[in-house]
Scaffold this motif. Structure first.
Motif: not given
Length: 363
Positions: A16-31, A130-133
């Motif tokens: 998984w790319t750093t972008g995918a990892c950052a997206t998952a981490a952001t999703t968890a943190a914002y939740t 885009q993924m994170i947003s």
């Protein structure tokens, strides 16, 4: 690490790319910021429809910020960021600001024009943004948030890791880039290296350079610098990917290109190979024998060259006879490069070196 693995037909694991990892981490943190608890594992949607789930390696929840961290799993790809912890810290932003990105420790900042991000921006590439947003908006809709957040991405030990990448040369300072267009790392696809070659050409063009050098390694970079006095950001670390340099310059030309490399790799280019990796192309000793014959080598020498173990060995056989095998390899490699460039307004010269960095052929 993902709870779901995908594999290539050969059995190699995708990562998984750093972008995918950052997206998952952001999703968890914002939740967690909105609900008080972290989803673990956290599932995200990638651009091509995959839905990987990531286990959290770090989590912290404060009164006005939440942080989640995920260990980057590059699968079976020899990725410099494999095993790195990608963190996202999410805070509430001012009303109407949407998603604002910040570079935390270990994530670089853009300092040169020519990249797909403006100077001064965190090196979080457009698709990961885009993924994170998109995921921020989904979490906001699900849990009653506004979607106005400040997202700070950081990478543990990222500044040190970045020294092993192109980032310093591209003008991305202070750490790594958050990358990925699909979210998936395909083992040995070398897409990140090829993307770095393209970004290097973009930066050189934005700087107004009239001359760049595609080099197979650090020794050929040193030779090109000594020959032409090129600045560091005009040197393209092409490695084995001569085709990537030539095809991108065909669409985005620079007036002059020097190709510099060892005799073995450039003899492969002379034979028409655009990928010079030892696992994907081999030195053609019949070609070297033909060039030796064309240069006036006697039949015995021609057969010795044909039987040589390496291209460098063939070169050493020709040197006592005064035959310019290195120049002939350079000339043939230049012909191949010019053919790939087609009508692009790029003048090409080729410099062939031995392992010590001595120039043994030019065209």
């Amino acid at each position: 690490m993902s709870t779901r693995r995908t594999e290539e037909p050969g059995g190699l694991r995708y990562g998984w790319t750093t972008g995918a990892c950052a997206t998952a981490a952001t999703t968890a943190a914002y939740t967690a910021l909105l609900t008080g608890s972290f989803p673990d594992p956290v599932e995200i949607l990638l651009p091509k429809g995959q839905r990987p789930a990531f286990a959290l390696a770090r989590e912290e929840l404060g009164a006005d910020a939440a942080m989640a961290g995920i260990v980057k799993d590059a699968g079976d790809d020899p990725d410099v960021t494999h095993g790195a912890v990608i963190r996202s810290t999410v805070r509430h932003g001012a009303p109407g600001t949407g998603v604002v990105f910040r570079a935390g420790p270990g994530v670089g900042t853009v300092t040169k024009p020519g990249l797909p991000l403006p100077v001064g921006e965190p090196a979080i590439n457009p698709v990961p943004r885009q993924m994170i947003s998109q995921h921020v908006a989904e979490v906001a809709a699900r849990h009653g948030g506004t979607g106005d957040v400040v997202v700070e991405i950081s990478v543990d030990n990222g500044e040190e890791l970045a020294r092993r990448t192109w980032n310093p040369r591209l003008g991305i300072l202070g750490g790594l880039s958050i990358l990925g267009t699909t979210g998936v790392v395909v083992p040995y696809s070398c897409s990140a290296w090829i993307d770095s070659i393209r970004r290097g050409i973009d930066v050189a063009r934005a700087a107004g350079y009239q001359h760049v050098a595609g080099c197979t390694g650090s020794t050929s970079e040193r030779v090109a610098t000594e020959l032409y006095g090129l600045p560091e950001d005009a040197l393209l670390d092409m490695g084995d990917f001569a085709g990537a340099v030539l095809k991108y310059l065909r669409r985005h030309p620079v007036p002059r290109l020097t190709i510099a490399g060892g005799v073995g790799k450039l003899s492969k280019l002379a034979d028409g190979h655009l990928d010079l990796h030892s696992g994907r192309s081999q030195v053609n000793h019949d070609l070297l024998a033909d060039l030796t014959r064309e240069a006036g080598g006697d039949p015995e020498l021609v057969e010795q060259v044909r039987a040589a173990n390496t291209a460098l060995g063939a070169l050493h056989l020709c040197q006592p006879a005064g035959l310019p095998l290195g120049d002939l390899i350079a000339s043939r490699a230049r012909d191949v490069a010019t053919e790939v460039l087609r009508e692009a307004p790029v003048e090409v010269d080729v410099v062939v070196i031995d392992r010590a960095g001595t120039i043994v052929g030019r065209a």
